[in-house]
Write an enzyme that holds these catalytic residues in place. Structure first.
Site, short mmCIF file in Angstrom:
data_model
loop_
_atom_site.label_atom_id
_atom_site.label_comp_id
_atom_site.label_asym_id
_atom_site.label_seq_id
_atom_site.Cartn_x
_atom_site.Cartn_y
_atom_site.Cartn_z
N TYR A 212 -12.07 55.10 71.94
CA TYR A 212 -11.83 55.20 70.50
C TYR A 212 -13.07 55.76 69.80
CZ TYR A 212 -10.39 54.04 65.79
OH TYR A 212 -10.05 54.12 64.47
N TYR B 68 -6.72 62.19 63.88
CA TYR B 68 -7.03 60.77 63.76
C TYR B 68 -5.77 60.00 63.45
CZ TYR B 68 -9.30 56.43 62.36
OH TYR B 68 -9.68 55.11 62.27
#
Lengths: 145, 382
Positions: free
Chosen positions: B286, B336
């Site tokens: 991440y 994103y």
């Protein structure tokens, strides 16, 4: 987006004594009545011994820089007006595990364009307070020569 | 046992752009339909849903729009970037236990516009744990990540010159990915060094993209997976993780703030797995902020503490390196979508369909946000 600096809600019984102390320019942390462990931010129960009893311990206000940063736009409008500023994470002298965020402040209480000479991790700090409303002062940190 | 009992069998995504027409609900429906088509399953087959507590499209709206079956299980996973692997894992646990049969996880998000950023919604009085930092001008997740990064760089003597290589490696992957938002935008080391700062030491290119889009995943138990359209990505291991004394995004009140909740997730993941970090072929970490890639490389056991910066700068995360990382371009250069983009890429690597395909992938790791309560999935081709 709000135009003002966001402030803490101070009427929560768990942390109200912390904010009351800031109005007297005093930095306090919880100390467990059972095992004497400090805790910050304030919480109802001690994670070491599960005691619900505590007292508020005044700290000396001495600390060192654990880390810092310099936020740049885009920010909330009230903070853009304060640029340039530095935010410090201070480790208090009494307990290396107690770390408290605050603006880097000048000796006269300013936040904007504070002289950064000497700003580094490990540098010595002293607490200062800046009153934002009738119920709240926010602790900040001044570099000590 | 949970190990290898479920698989991700369908993936779907909308296009990614600064501004897409259509509501978040419309995008969610499109992504879910694409994921079901990919798997070869019908909407009426679905009886379990998993999403994020931050998701704005409710499960009943999704169900009655897409025409899902009668639902038997629906859950939500908390904390934004920390939530994705948790949502998938929770649905997988329910499938493995026999509570439900076909699960869908989705995330739909329109946040290209600045007014939609979460931090921009800060109120005049703060009641939660952010009351201890936001009044001092530390408002955005980037500011909070910068605190850890400054300390990390000081402790281990690493530099922005090295940090640049996280963004540069991922941009190179994005150049190979026609669906990546930054596919055709070049980035040089000099451009990185000259970029405007967001929160020292983080510059513009250390921050994820702000984009509109939606992604969905479909899961079933392993026995059914074998009869479907795609090669299954078996869920070999799953864990969530939350550190002792954790405080979301501002986790500096514990003994060692550089030991994040990822360490908790990693230990429990490797406890379950038939393999260790050395056997993992490709990873998606991440990456809302580029230093999270450093922190995750170390927490998951791929690098000793303090060595991830050198590992990345020497090409360790590039194609042909020891561990290719964020091979679609990731959140810095592809899109994103709160980490579901990374799970989709982890699945593609198992299928052999990534635009930066690593040869002979057996184990494919994907993780959620290092600085929040988080989770991870270890996928396997088998």
């Amino acid at each position: 987006m709000i135009d003002t600096i966001p402030l803490p809600f101070t009427a929560d019984p768990i942390d109200a004594p912390f904010w009351e102390a800031t109005l007297r320019s005093q930095l306090v942390v919880q100390q467990c009545a059972g095992c004497q462990a400090h805790r910050f931010p304030p919480r109802p129960m001690c994670p070491q011994c599960q005691s619900l009893d505590h007292r508020w311990r005044p700290l000396s206000g001495d600390a060192t820089v654990w880390s810092y940063t310099k936020p740049q736009p885009p920010l909330l409008p009230a903070f853009e007006l304060l640029l340039p500023y530095v935010v410090v994470l201070a480790q208090v002298a009494e307990d290396p595990h107690i770390r408290i965020i605050g603006h880097l402040m000048s000796k006269d209480g300013g936040i904007t364009g504070v002289d950064e000479a000497g700003l580094k991790i490990g540098a010595k700090l002293r607490v200062a307070f800046r009153q934002h409303a009738s119920d709240v002062s926010i602790p900040g940190w001044v570099l000590v020569d | 046992m949970f190990k290898d009992q479920t698989a991700i069998v369908g993936i779907g995504q909308t296009s990614f752009a600064k501004s897409l027409p259509g509501s978040e609900l419309e995008l969610a429906c499109q992504a879910i339909q694409l994921a079901l088509d990919d798997a070869g399953l019908k909407p009426s087959d679905v009886d379990a849903l998993g999403s994020f507590t931050m998701e704005h499209t409710p499960e009943f709206e999704v169900a009655r729009n897409v025409g899902l079956g009668e639902l038997h299980y629906f859950c939500q996973s908390p904390w934004g970037g920390g939530a994705g692997c948790g949502a998938v894992g929770q649905v997988a646990v329910a499938l493995a236990a026999g509570v439900a049969n076909v699960g869908v996880v989705w995330r739909s998000r329109k946040r290209g516009a600045r007014s939609t950023r979460v931090w921009a919604g800060v109120q005049e009085r703060i009641t939660d744990h952010w009351k201890w930092s936001r009044p001092s001008g530390l408002v955005r997740p980037a500011d909070e990540c910068a605190m850890f990064t400054q300390r990390y760089m000081h402790e281990y003597g690493v530099t922005r010159e090295q940090l640049a290589h996280v963004a540069l490696a991922q941009r190179e992957y994005a150049h190979k990915n026609p669906l990546a938002f930054m596919q055709s935008r070049s980035l040089t080391h000099q451009q990185y060094m000259d970029a405007r700062m967001i929160a020292d030491p983080l510059c513009l290119f250390d921050n994820c993209l702000e984009t509109d889009g939606a992604i969905a995943l479909v899961m079933v138990r392993a026995d059914r997976a074998k009869d479907l359209r795609q090669r299954p990505a078996f869920i070999h291991a799953f864990s969530q993780g939350l550190n002792r004394q954790h405080q979301v995004n501002t986790d500096w009140h514990g003994e060692n703030p550089l030991r994040s909740s990822s360490c908790v997730t990693a230990a429990n993941l490797w406890r379950q797995a038939d393999c260790g970090p050395n056997d993992v072929d490709v990873a998606q970490f991440y990456d809302a902020f580029s230093p999270l890639v450093w922190f995750s490389l170390e927490a998951y056991g791929f690098c000793e503490p303090g060595t991830a910066a050198q590992f990345v700068a020497e090409g360790g995360t590039r194609l042909g390196g020891r561990l290719p990382v964020n091979t679609s371009g990731g959140s810095l250069s592809e899109v994103y979508l709160h980490g579901l983009n990374l799970i989709v890429e982890a699945v593609r690597q198992v299928r052999g369909t990534s635009t930066a395909q690593v040869p002979d992938v057996d184990y494919s790791l994907v993780t959620a946000c290092d600085s929040t309560p988080n989770g991870a999935l270890l996928l396997r081709r088998k």
